[in-house]
Design an enzyme around this catalytic site. Structure first.
Site, short mmCIF file in Angstrom:
data_model
loop_
_atom_site.label_atom_id
_atom_site.label_comp_id
_atom_site.label_asym_id
_atom_site.label_seq_id
_atom_site.Cartn_x
_atom_site.Cartn_y
_atom_site.Cartn_z
N SER A 121 0.84 -6.15 1.47
CA SER A 121 0.69 -4.72 0.69
C SER A 121 0.22 -3.82 2.03
CB SER A 121 0.24 -4.90 0.06
OG SER A 121 -0.07 -3.13 -1.23
N ASP A 136 -0.01 4.80 -0.42
CA ASP A 136 -1.28 5.19 -0.72
C ASP A 136 -1.67 6.16 -0.88
OD1 ASP A 136 -1.09 2.10 -1.68
OD2 ASP A 136 -2.12 1.91 0.72
N HIS A 158 5.72 -2.74 -2.53
CA HIS A 158 5.56 -2.50 -3.77
C HIS A 158 7.08 -1.41 -4.34
CE1 HIS A 158 1.97 -3.94 -5.15
NE2 HIS A 158 1.21 -3.16 -3.70
#
Lengths: 231, 231
Positions: A121, A136, A158
């Site tokens: 990630s 993010d 993701h």
């Protein structure tokens, strides 16, 4: 180079790093200790607690884990380490810390010299050219968005397909990446959960169960199958 | 001050700004021309096309719209305008442009002097203290995350409750805002679509159909009803 950049650390309903076990054994073959970089701090977890979580997984394979934050001289700790793992969390916090502590290029140089690197990630985002395609929230202001460029493109971990049932006008992931391409020339790899990028020497492939969505300037996004050579 | 900060410009299945019609008439009462700030460029739309979209809506009320990008001397255009509307899109692109062109504080000063301001989505984010709680992708690097602070807190437009059916390990909106609060003291207003913040003089209320979720450091998030005074 010997690099593994995973979309996520944990599959839905699964345990931490479990689905990557065989890949991780291959990545760290012959290595008994790695350096963990805990600065992304998911949900604000402490550096110690995050390192302990990684250490618990690697204990099963007799690989010892030390947290980078434990060292007074962090550049030396990076230079002396045998391999690296950067965990997920907030990419802004991770990149800010690495730049402010002047660590990003030490990590880059050591990985480019052949030491194994695992990212999940946010830890995968910093393997790309820059962090401009992270999902993010910008909770802190980094002195730069530049990252290591262990691969010659950007990642979107993701990666999630648009939900056609959602009655909501926030932008989809695809819309956001297309906006990125109105301002940048960099290729973006939309990495679905369960997929990862593997670099061995010069060869870079995409791996995992699902296809991967590629975004390039002035092209329609397209899908590539697991095993496809990216560069 | 006379400020309206809306979560979104368009409700699902609705037309551009339609649901805000009565509020907008009240905001711009007695004004026949406003300045549109098109820099957030949703989906990379041109400044001209974006301004035309806003102009089409306001033509119904005989309010003329000029785009800020049309002026050679943008600070003067801001000082001479009677009211403002900043459209949504990418907050990083919007904030970068406003800072690089040295326009943020001209806009702030004029709105603080009482001229009406309408923001939607990214245009609402810049009404907060800073842009650290935007949902947008960091497709460009702004010289600062600071915003106008027309209200003494931050906003999270398009606030979305966690989807319990989603088999995906990307962070929820709530997780992201809680991460923000591990690094910052600023209150965050999670503004669901269909809701808006209204400031008239010193009084700031939250309005719309749904309740609004408030996030504060070291507190459990809580809900407030439409009409609640925020400050």
């Amino acid at each position: 180079m010997n690099v593994l950049l995973a979309s996520t650390s944990t599959l839905f309903g699964g345990n931490y790093l479990d689905y990557l076990t065989e890949e991780i054994k291959d990545l760290y073959k012959g290595i008994d200790e790695i350096l963990f970089i805990p600065f992304a701090r998911p949900s604000g977890i402490s550096h110690d607690d995050y390192t302990a979580k990684a250490a618990e997984f690697f204990a099963k394979f007799n690989i010892k884990v030390r947290g980078l934050h434990e060292f007074e001289l962090m550049p030396e700790a990076i230079n002396e380490a045998k391999g690296y793992f950067t965990g997920g969390g907030n990419t802004f916090l991770l990149v800010k810390t690495l730049h402010e502590e002047n660590l990003m290029h030490f990590l880059k140089d050591n990985v480019e010299s052949g030491k194994p690197y695992l990212g999940t990630s946010a830890g995968s985002n910093i393997g790309g050219l820059n962090m401009k395609t992270t999902n993010d929230m910008p909770i802190v202001y980094p002195p730069s968005f530049d990252c290591m460029g262990l691969v010659p493109f950007n990642l979107n971990p993701h990666y999630l397909d648009p939900d056609i049932n959602l009655k909501h006008n926030g932008e989809t992931r695809e819309t956001r990446i297309k906006e990125f391409l109105t301002q940048n020339e960099t290729k973006v790899v939309g990495l679905r959960e369960g997929n990862w990028i593997r670099r061995v020497g010069e060869k870079i492939t995409v791996e995992g169960e699902n296809s991967t969505r590629i975004f390039e300037k002035d092209k329609e996004p397209y899908e590539i199958e697991p095993g496809t050579v990216l560069v």
